[in-house]
Design an enzyme around this catalytic site. Sequence first.
Site, PDB file in Angstrom:
ATOM      1  N   HIS A   5      -8.024   2.236   7.417  1.00 15.09           N
ATOM      2  CA  HIS A   5      -6.820   1.176   7.777  1.00 15.09           C
ATOM      3  C   HIS A   5      -5.583   1.137   6.458  1.00 15.09           C
ATOM      4  O   HIS A   5      -4.594   1.118   6.276  1.00 15.09           O
ATOM      5  CB  HIS A   5      -7.141  -0.153   8.170  1.00 15.09           C
ATOM      6  CG  HIS A   5      -7.579   0.337   9.813  1.00 15.09           C
ATOM      7  ND1 HIS A   5      -6.687   0.470  10.432  1.00 15.09           N
ATOM      8  CD2 HIS A   5      -8.432   0.295  10.274  1.00 15.09           C
ATOM      9  CE1 HIS A   5      -7.330   0.237  11.782  1.00 15.09           C
ATOM     10  NE2 HIS A   5      -8.370   0.242  11.214  1.00 15.09           N
ATOM     11  N   LEU A  34     -14.091  17.358  11.665  1.00 17.61           N
ATOM     12  CA  LEU A  34     -13.871  15.929  12.538  1.00 17.61           C
ATOM     13  C   LEU A  34     -13.958  16.075  14.133  1.00 17.61           C
ATOM     14  O   LEU A  34     -13.790  15.558  14.700  1.00 17.61           O
ATOM     15  CB  LEU A  34     -13.459  15.299  11.992  1.00 17.61           C
ATOM     16  CG  LEU A  34     -13.420  14.521  11.019  1.00 17.61           C
ATOM     17  CD1 LEU A  34     -11.852  13.041  10.307  1.00 17.61           C
ATOM     18  CD2 LEU A  34     -14.799  13.668  10.978  1.00 17.61           C
TER      19      LEU A  34
END
Length: 456
Positions: A238, A415
């Site tokens: 973030h 990922l």
Amino acid sequence: MRLFWKVFFTLMLTLLITVAVSSWLSQKWLMENSAVETRLANLSGLGEVAISLYQQEGKRKYQRWLKSAMKRQHFRGFLINAHGNNILNRRVPAELKRLAKQAKIQQKRMSAIHPPTLLVATPVLTEGGEYYWLAVARLASSQMQKGQQTLFFMRVFIMLFALTIISWWLTRMLTRPIRALQEQTEQLGLGKLSSRTDAKLTQRKDELGDLARSFNAMAEQLQALMQSHKQLLRDISHELRSPLARLQVALELARNASGGKAGFELDRIDKEASKLNELIGEVLTLARFEQGGIQKNISTLQLHELVSNVAADAVFEAESMGKKVLCSKLQKCSLTADKLWLTRAIDNVIRNAVRHSNKTVKLSLTCDQEQALITIIDDGEGVEALLLPDLFEPFFRVSHARERPSHSTSPGYGLGLAIAKRAIELHGGNIRACNHPSGGLEVRILLYLRSTKEAF
């Protein structure tokens, strides 16, 4: 109480019970022996009466007494002289004759016990000569058999009782807690970090209680570490979004200000910023899966159409790399699922296969009434067998032999398959990888058609 004292007192209690029952059996055996000895003494004592009647009253009087006594006391008696002849000229059993010879040699009472038969031979010396009184009797067979059976069954009972007590107590004290710890350890190994041992086990005051408390402390530390790790990834992702957004704005300003003089360098910065933005997006996605924050939009899908659309996009990308994606078979089937996440899971697997293939990726869909199986096979180098279980772990990268850098695609961040696995598990299915017999990697996605609704 520590385990040593629990085991000690258990064995001591078992020993005391065994000794008590054994003592009772010994006492019962002694009482039975006493009854036998009393019976032998009574039979032997009749010899004095028999000799006295024979010498004083004569043969006829002795014969009448003997007949009456045998009827009353349930025995058979014989009075023989020194030559072994019966006074009444009756046949003497061979076993009594052998016993009489022993009594003559040793000059003392001899007896033999063949349950339930008792035999006795007693030498009697009188002024009139040497005689031997022989008698045979039977104890009540039920009494002797009862004694033997009781002794046998009680011995068996003691043994079984002791084994049962020890086994039950040790199982309750050791095996059950160990099995409970084993189950919780397996749950922890499967990633269920909230697994804890039962409160009854942690309240124990022995070594197993210490072990349970240590296990819970370890599990809490692992859970805290994993949560802090996930929180750190989410927070960093973030926090990186804001400077990355400012970087892209600054990049556009620099591009305008440069007047095209630094186009190559600025394009490179733009490309790397895009990769960084993509990586941050995947990390955030994975964090949302881990935190259970995925919002699901459920609808009925035609699985074959969804796979076909994903394959079409993959074909376009593969052609730019000089590769092919072939759909060998797509059977029709429908299921209830989240279109976005199911599409992304299949797309991630196909893209990974295209990235690591030499030339061709094969795709198929087969289904029946219960389940659907999507198979993706590439013709690359495959993966070492020991590394196969780690393919779907976050940030896992295979060896450089399998990586095939290309100008048109990045080598990946480790990922894509992790997100695919969690998306498939979100639908109640599973995903597995194995090396194909003809070479390359084979990934199988299994979706349960009837249980999909329940998975949500």
